[in-house]
Scaffold this motif. Structure first.
Motif, PDB file in Angstrom:
ATOM      1  N   SER A   9      13.165  13.146  -0.275  1.00 10.12           N
ATOM      2  CA  SER A   9      13.210  13.413   0.941  1.00 10.12           C
ATOM      3  C   SER A   9      11.283  14.022   0.154  1.00 10.12           C
ATOM      4  O   SER A   9      10.946  14.555   1.420  1.00 10.12           O
ATOM      5  CB  SER A   9      13.586  14.730   0.776  1.00 10.12           C
ATOM      6  N   ASP A  10      11.246  14.451  -0.795  1.00  7.65           N
ATOM      7  CA  ASP A  10       9.503  15.575  -1.265  1.00  7.65           C
ATOM      8  C   ASP A  10       9.002  13.707  -0.981  1.00  7.65           C
ATOM      9  O   ASP A  10       8.167  13.978   0.013  1.00  7.65           O
ATOM     10  CB  ASP A  10      10.084  15.534  -2.604  1.00  7.65           C
ATOM     11  N   LEU A  11       8.793  12.340  -0.886  1.00  7.64           N
ATOM     12  CA  LEU A  11       8.108  11.887  -0.616  1.00  7.64           C
ATOM     13  C   LEU A  11       7.524  11.590   1.161  1.00  7.64           C
ATOM     14  O   LEU A  11       6.437  11.916   0.857  1.00  7.64           O
ATOM     15  CB  LEU A  11       8.485  10.454  -1.523  1.00  7.64           C
ATOM     16  N   SER A  12       8.964  11.701   1.002  1.00  7.53           N
ATOM     17  CA  SER A  12       8.713  11.272   2.381  1.00  7.53           C
ATOM     18  C   SER A  12       7.921  12.650   3.714  1.00  7.53           C
ATOM     19  O   SER A  12       7.364  12.296   4.785  1.00  7.53           O
ATOM     20  CB  SER A  12      10.290  11.003   3.475  1.00  7.53           C
ATOM     21  N   ARG A  13       8.245  13.766   2.913  1.00  3.14           N
ATOM     22  CA  ARG A  13       7.439  14.713   3.327  1.00  3.14           C
ATOM     23  C   ARG A  13       6.080  14.888   3.142  1.00  3.14           C
ATOM     24  O   ARG A  13       5.210  14.530   4.125  1.00  3.14           O
ATOM     25  CB  ARG A  13       7.896  16.256   3.511  1.00  3.14           C
ATOM     26  N   ARG A  14       5.880  14.591   1.964  1.00  6.75           N
ATOM     27  CA  ARG A  14       4.224  15.057   1.481  1.00  6.75           C
ATOM     28  C   ARG A  14       3.746  13.432   2.221  1.00  6.75           C
ATOM     29  O   ARG A  14       2.521  13.876   2.335  1.00  6.75           O
ATOM     30  CB  ARG A  14       4.654  14.356   0.452  1.00  6.75           C
ATOM     31  N   PHE A  15       4.515  12.112   2.090  1.00  6.90           N
ATOM     32  CA  PHE A  15       3.492  11.704   2.434  1.00  6.90           C
ATOM     33  C   PHE A  15       3.453  10.504   3.768  1.00  6.90           C
ATOM     34  O   PHE A  15       2.909   9.573   4.926  1.00  6.90           O
ATOM     35  CB  PHE A  15       4.220   9.835   1.918  1.00  6.90           C
ATOM     36  N   HIS A  16       4.328  11.568   5.236  1.00  2.93           N
ATOM     37  CA  HIS A  16       4.490  11.770   6.505  1.00  2.93           C
ATOM     38  C   HIS A  16       5.088  10.088   7.066  1.00  2.93           C
ATOM     39  O   HIS A  16       4.448   9.469   7.575  1.00  2.93           O
ATOM     40  CB  HIS A  16       3.370  11.193   7.315  1.00  2.93           C
ATOM     41  N   ILE A  17       5.915   9.614   5.966  1.00  3.91           N
ATOM     42  CA  ILE A  17       7.076   8.675   5.822  1.00  3.91           C
ATOM     43  C   ILE A  17       8.169   8.887   6.477  1.00  3.91           C
ATOM     44  O   ILE A  17       8.655  10.266   6.265  1.00  3.91           O
ATOM     45  CB  ILE A  17       6.920   7.268   5.772  1.00  3.91           C
ATOM     46  N   THR A  18       9.199   8.044   7.329  1.00  3.34           N
ATOM     47  CA  THR A  18      10.425   9.114   7.036  1.00  3.34           C
ATOM     48  C   THR A  18      11.108   8.698   5.941  1.00  3.34           C
ATOM     49  O   THR A  18      11.195   7.723   4.999  1.00  3.34           O
ATOM     50  CB  THR A  18      11.339   8.041   7.804  1.00  3.34           C
ATOM     51  N   PRO A  19      12.466   9.187   5.352  1.00  5.75           N
ATOM     52  CA  PRO A  19      12.911   9.304   4.360  1.00  5.75           C
ATOM     53  C   PRO A  19      13.737   8.172   4.152  1.00  5.75           C
ATOM     54  O   PRO A  19      13.480   7.893   2.928  1.00  5.75           O
ATOM     55  CB  PRO A  19      14.507  10.391   4.810  1.00  5.75           C
TER      56      PRO A  19
ATOM     57  N   VAL B 199       0.736  -0.920   0.327  1.00  2.00           N
ATOM     58  CA  VAL B 199       0.648   0.078   0.147  1.00  2.00           C
ATOM     59  C   VAL B 199       0.357   0.993  -0.170  1.00  2.00           C
ATOM     60  O   VAL B 199       0.370   2.241  -0.922  1.00  2.00           O
ATOM     61  CB  VAL B 199      -0.799  -0.105   1.507  1.00  2.00           C
ATOM     62  N   THR B 200       2.054   0.707   0.574  1.00  2.00           N
ATOM     63  CA  THR B 200       3.411   2.733   0.953  1.00  2.00           C
ATOM     64  C   THR B 200       3.916   2.323  -0.733  1.00  2.00           C
ATOM     65  O   THR B 200       3.348   4.130  -0.504  1.00  2.00           O
ATOM     66  CB  THR B 200       3.937   2.624   2.320  1.00  2.00           C
ATOM     67  N   GLN B 201       4.302   1.527  -1.222  1.00  2.00           N
ATOM     68  CA  GLN B 201       4.519   1.284  -1.954  1.00  2.00           C
ATOM     69  C   GLN B 201       3.754   2.291  -3.726  1.00  2.00           C
ATOM     70  O   GLN B 201       4.340   3.276  -4.360  1.00  2.00           O
ATOM     71  CB  GLN B 201       5.497   0.618  -3.022  1.00  2.00           C
ATOM     72  N   LEU B 202       2.431   1.303  -3.444  1.00  2.00           N
ATOM     73  CA  LEU B 202       1.981   2.038  -4.266  1.00  2.00           C
ATOM     74  C   LEU B 202       1.296   3.842  -4.060  1.00  2.00           C
ATOM     75  O   LEU B 202       1.112   4.294  -4.622  1.00  2.00           O
ATOM     76  CB  LEU B 202      -0.133   1.474  -4.369  1.00  2.00           C
ATOM     77  N   GLY B 203       1.313   3.828  -2.882  1.00  2.00           N
ATOM     78  CA  GLY B 203       0.944   5.506  -2.650  1.00  2.00           C
ATOM     79  C   GLY B 203       1.805   6.201  -2.270  1.00  2.00           C
ATOM     80  O   GLY B 203       1.506   7.810  -3.295  1.00  2.00           O
ATOM     81  N   LEU B 204       3.270   5.745  -2.593  1.00  2.00           N
ATOM     82  CA  LEU B 204       4.462   7.024  -3.541  1.00  2.00           C
ATOM     83  C   LEU B 204       4.288   6.355  -5.000  1.00  2.00           C
ATOM     84  O   LEU B 204       4.865   8.125  -5.136  1.00  2.00           O
ATOM     85  CB  LEU B 204       5.532   6.044  -3.129  1.00  2.00           C
ATOM     86  N   ALA B 205       4.069   5.769  -5.546  1.00  2.00           N
ATOM     87  CA  ALA B 205       3.789   5.604  -6.774  1.00  2.00           C
ATOM     88  C   ALA B 205       2.223   6.687  -7.846  1.00  2.00           C
ATOM     89  O   ALA B 205       2.471   7.861  -8.432  1.00  2.00           O
ATOM     90  CB  ALA B 205       3.497   4.210  -8.081  1.00  2.00           C
ATOM     91  N   VAL B 206       1.880   6.536  -6.659  1.00  2.00           N
ATOM     92  CA  VAL B 206       0.378   7.487  -7.647  1.00  2.00           C
ATOM     93  C   VAL B 206       0.590   8.970  -6.761  1.00  2.00           C
ATOM     94  O   VAL B 206       0.675   9.815  -7.917  1.00  2.00           O
ATOM     95  CB  VAL B 206      -1.071   7.701  -5.960  1.00  2.00           C
ATOM     96  N   HIS B 207       1.734   9.399  -5.819  1.00  2.00           N
ATOM     97  CA  HIS B 207       1.855  10.703  -5.911  1.00  2.00           C
ATOM     98  C   HIS B 207       2.851  11.561  -7.040  1.00  2.00           C
ATOM     99  O   HIS B 207       2.714  12.329  -6.713  1.00  2.00           O
ATOM    100  CB  HIS B 207       3.168  10.974  -4.851  1.00  2.00           C
ATOM    101  N   ILE B 208       4.082  10.690  -7.585  1.00  2.00           N
ATOM    102  CA  ILE B 208       4.404  10.753  -8.450  1.00  2.00           C
ATOM    103  C   ILE B 208       3.815  10.571  -9.746  1.00  2.00           C
ATOM    104  O   ILE B 208       4.076  11.767 -10.287  1.00  2.00           O
ATOM    105  CB  ILE B 208       5.487   9.279  -9.107  1.00  2.00           C
ATOM    106  N   ASP B 209       2.643   9.823  -9.825  1.00  2.00           N
ATOM    107  CA  ASP B 209       1.819  10.383 -10.974  1.00  2.00           C
ATOM    108  C   ASP B 209       0.837  11.671 -10.699  1.00  2.00           C
ATOM    109  O   ASP B 209       1.151  12.225 -11.922  1.00  2.00           O
ATOM    110  CB  ASP B 209       1.040   9.178 -10.903  1.00  2.00           C
ATOM    111  N   GLU B 210       0.576  11.811  -9.364  1.00  2.00           N
ATOM    112  CA  GLU B 210       0.071  13.316  -9.500  1.00  2.00           C
ATOM    113  C   GLU B 210       0.525  14.597  -9.751  1.00  2.00           C
ATOM    114  O   GLU B 210       0.233  15.424 -10.560  1.00  2.00           O
ATOM    115  CB  GLU B 210      -0.587  13.654  -8.337  1.00  2.00           C
ATOM    116  N   LEU B 211       2.198  14.313  -9.002  1.00  2.00           N
ATOM    117  CA  LEU B 211       3.036  15.331  -9.030  1.00  2.00           C
ATOM    118  C   LEU B 211       4.040  15.706  -9.936  1.00  2.00           C
ATOM    119  O   LEU B 211       4.933  16.648  -9.280  1.00  2.00           O
ATOM    120  CB  LEU B 211       3.421  15.857  -7.393  1.00  2.00           C
TER     121      LEU B 211
END
Length: 165
Positions: free
Chosen positions: A60-70, A42-54
């Motif tokens: 570091s961008d993803l960790s801040r946006r997704f509220h997970i550790t770097p 689920v986390t990996q899909l969430g990161l991929a969705v963020h890359i798709d959208e943004l």
């Protein structure tokens, strides 16, 4: 000997924190089950969705946006790269910064993952009945904002300036 009741006279299992935690566990399990065969969490899909959208993003961008550790973002991105979903690119200006973009396989995986998640969303909406989904989302957002504040507008730490050619 411990009491089954807390200081308010409620059983632990009746408290909002416990029910939210159990619900999150149940929904997460259902989501992960829906992703079986896709090869991502689920986390990996969430990161991929963020890359798709943004667009192009660093760990570091993803960790801040997704509220997970770097470290979690880096680990998840490495797995997405092994799965062929993302590729690493050097930042066009800050060469030491690594950006991630979706591959064709990643774009297809994100589309498939979104459809699978939409099916779970529909099932949850059906459980909650008419208007229940919107009401609970509103209430949960209220709790989230009270505890963490509003999500700031997204700004990449290492913006990529695209030429207008």
């Amino acid at each position: 000997m411990s009491s089954a009741m807390d200081s308010t006279g409620s059983a632990w299992q009746d408290g909002l924190p416990y029910v939210l935690w159990r619900t999150q566990q149940a929904v997460h399990g259902r989501l992960q089950g829906a992703l079986d065969g896709l090869g991502v969490t689920v986390t990996q899909l969430g990161l991929a969705v963020h890359i798709d959208e943004l667009g192009l993003m660093s760990a570091s961008d993803l960790s801040r946006r997704f509220h997970i550790t770097p470290q979690s973002a880096t680990t998840a991105l490495a797995q997405l790269e092994r799965a062929g979903w993302v590729r690493r690119l050097p930042h066009p200006v800050h060469k030491r910064v690594i950006l991630h973009e979706l591959t064709e396989a990643g774009l297809a995986g994100v589309a498939d993952g979104r459809a699978r998640i939409a099916a779970i969303d529909g099932a949850l909406a059906e459980i909650l009945g008419g208007g229940g989904k919107d009401e609970i989302i509103g209430q949960l957002r209220k709790v989230l904002v009270a505890l963490e504040g509003e999500d700031p507008a997204y700004e990449a730490m290492w913006p990529v300036v695209r030429s207008s050619s």
